[in-house]
Design a protein around this motif. Structure first.
Motif, PDB file in Angstrom:
ATOM      1  N   THR A   1       0.858  -1.186   0.000  1.00  0.00           N
ATOM      2  CA  THR A   1       0.000   0.000   0.000  1.00  0.00           C
ATOM      3  C   THR A   1       0.895   1.238   0.000  1.00  0.00           C
ATOM      4  O   THR A   1       2.083   1.162  -0.257  1.00  0.00           O
ATOM      5  N   GLY A   2       0.322   2.392   0.294  1.00  0.00           N
ATOM      6  CA  GLY A   2       1.088   3.624   0.229  1.00  0.00           C
ATOM      7  C   GLY A   2       1.007   4.241  -1.158  1.00  0.00           C
ATOM      8  O   GLY A   2       0.312   3.737  -2.053  1.00  0.00           O
ATOM      9  N   SER A   3       1.735   5.320  -1.346  1.00  0.00           N
ATOM     10  CA  SER A   3       1.652   6.068  -2.603  1.00  0.00           C
ATOM     11  C   SER A   3       2.384   5.396  -3.755  1.00  0.00           C
ATOM     12  O   SER A   3       1.967   5.491  -4.912  1.00  0.00           O
ATOM     13  N   SER A   4       3.481   4.706  -3.455  1.00  0.00           N
ATOM     14  CA  SER A   4       4.373   4.221  -4.510  1.00  0.00           C
ATOM     15  C   SER A   4       3.713   3.288  -5.518  1.00  0.00           C
ATOM     16  O   SER A   4       3.952   3.427  -6.720  1.00  0.00           O
TER      17      SER A   4
ATOM     18  N   GLN B   1      -8.868   3.514   5.908  1.00  0.00           N
ATOM     19  CA  GLN B   1      -7.417   3.374   5.864  1.00  0.00           C
ATOM     20  C   GLN B   1      -6.924   2.011   6.351  1.00  0.00           C
ATOM     21  O   GLN B   1      -5.703   1.787   6.387  1.00  0.00           O
TER      22      GLN B   1
ATOM     23  N   TYR C   1      -5.680  -1.359   5.686  1.00  0.00           N
ATOM     24  CA  TYR C   1      -4.997  -1.678   4.435  1.00  0.00           C
ATOM     25  C   TYR C   1      -5.752  -2.691   3.588  1.00  0.00           C
ATOM     26  O   TYR C   1      -5.658  -2.663   2.361  1.00  0.00           O
TER      27      TYR C   1
ATOM     28  N   GLY D   1      10.189   3.652   2.721  1.00  0.00           N
ATOM     29  CA  GLY D   1       9.966   4.826   3.552  1.00  0.00           C
ATOM     30  C   GLY D   1      11.111   5.814   3.443  1.00  0.00           C
ATOM     31  O   GLY D   1      12.209   5.481   2.972  1.00  0.00           O
TER      32      GLY D   1
ATOM     33  N   THR E   1       7.407   7.548  10.481  1.00  0.00           N
ATOM     34  CA  THR E   1       6.418   6.824   9.690  1.00  0.00           C
ATOM     35  C   THR E   1       5.017   7.351   9.959  1.00  0.00           C
ATOM     36  O   THR E   1       4.211   7.536   9.030  1.00  0.00           O
TER      37      THR E   1
ATOM     38  N   ASP F   1       4.688  10.629   8.205  1.00  0.00           N
ATOM     39  CA  ASP F   1       4.546  10.420   6.763  1.00  0.00           C
ATOM     40  C   ASP F   1       3.152   9.922   6.409  1.00  0.00           C
ATOM     41  O   ASP F   1       2.586  10.297   5.369  1.00  0.00           O
ATOM     42  N   ASN F   2       2.578   9.065   7.257  1.00  0.00           N
ATOM     43  CA  ASN F   2       1.274   8.463   6.949  1.00  0.00           C
ATOM     44  C   ASN F   2       0.097   9.314   7.403  1.00  0.00           C
ATOM     45  O   ASN F   2      -1.056   8.995   7.089  1.00  0.00           O
TER      46      ASN F   2
ATOM     47  N   LYS G   1      12.589  10.646  -1.201  1.00  0.00           N
ATOM     48  CA  LYS G   1      13.038   9.254  -1.133  1.00  0.00           C
ATOM     49  C   LYS G   1      14.493   9.084  -1.581  1.00  0.00           C
ATOM     50  O   LYS G   1      15.021   7.964  -1.558  1.00  0.00           O
TER      51      LYS G   1
END
Length: 259
Positions: free
Chosen positions: A36-39, A78, A80, A134, A161, A164-165, A202
């Motif tokens: 998950t996440g933006s990447s 949210q 996952y 991350g 983290t 960031d989240n 990054k």
């Protein structure tokens, strides 16, 4: 470790989707590891486009998630599992029941983690693991100083983290403090790994991953031990690589027979 540097997010997604598509064309029942996440969002968009166009089907595949927050309600947007439903399942033809994740609501956390490890083994292991990274170099939720031989377990999230989240929540205070995550050792058992990263934020993590020493302070550096890792980054994320131009040359001169 293969490093592919591209100019845009769309190009990153295309290269990664090509890798997934070649695997699935060879092995229709491939086991995918999903992040998950933006990447990986662009990758999931591209896979969805290919499924819609009829050039790809994930219907025969299984997928295993990297991690899950502990304590988020089953219907929380949210959580996952719900994020993967929205970003991957709804956009492709992989079936919900063939997507598996660690149980962040389990009453017995150690037993849930052991069961998840066993489920991966029972599926024959992960053929292709998709990763992000991350800003502090963690993969999955293996925060700095995590054991490089670790297995699926509960982890306390680092402050960075959670900062960031926080963009996915109303504020940082709503970000859970704990998660279940595949361990570094679990991730390294995947047969192929593809890591995606974008943006200058990054760049230091990518420099450490590709060119730094293997260290538990940057858990992604353990990927240097893996025989089949592809790192796909944009120019901003690649901006601190000392051998930037060499990686461009290697990719440009890649033999036609080499995947």
């Amino acid at each position: 470790m293969e490093v592919i540097i591209k100019d845009s997010a769309a190009e990153l997604a295309t290269v990664a989707a090509d890798i997934v598509q070649r695997l699935v064309h060879r092995k229709a029942d491939a086991v995918l590891g999903v992040a998950t996440g933006s990447s990986p969002v662009g990758l999931y968009d591209e896979l969805g486009r290919r499924v819609a166009a009829g050039t790809l089907s994930l219907a025969g595949c299984q997928a295993f998630m990297l991690d899950e927050y502990v304590g988020l309600a089953a219907d929380h947007p949210q959580r996952y599992r719900n994020v993967i439903e929205t970003e991957l399942v709804a956009r492709t033809d992989i079936r919900s029941e063939r997507v598996h994740g660690p149980d962040g609501l389990a009453s017995d956390i150690p037993a849930a983690c052991a069961a998840y490890e066993q489920a991966i083994r029972d599926a024959g292991g992960v053929d292709l693991q998709v990763l992000g990274i991350g800003t502090d170099g963690h993969i999955a939720f293996n925060e700095p100083t995590s054991s490089l031989g670790s297995r699926t377990r509960i982890k306390t999230l680092a402050r960075q983290t959670r900062i960031d989240n926080a963009r996915f929540f109303d504020d940082e205070a709503q970000v859970p403090t704990h998660c279940l995550t595949q361990g570094v050792g679990t991730i390294l058992e995947a047969r192929r790994i593809v890591l995606l990263a974008e943006g200058e934020q990054k760049a230091e993590a990518i420099r450490q991953l590709v060119e730094g020493p293997v260290s538990a302070m940057w858990t992604a550096t353990a990927l240097q031990w893996h025989p089949y890792v592809t790192v796909i980054v944009d120019q901003a994320a690649a901006s601190r690589l000392a051998l930037h131009d060499y990686y461009l040359d290697v990719y440009a001169q890649r033999p036609g027979w080499q995947e």
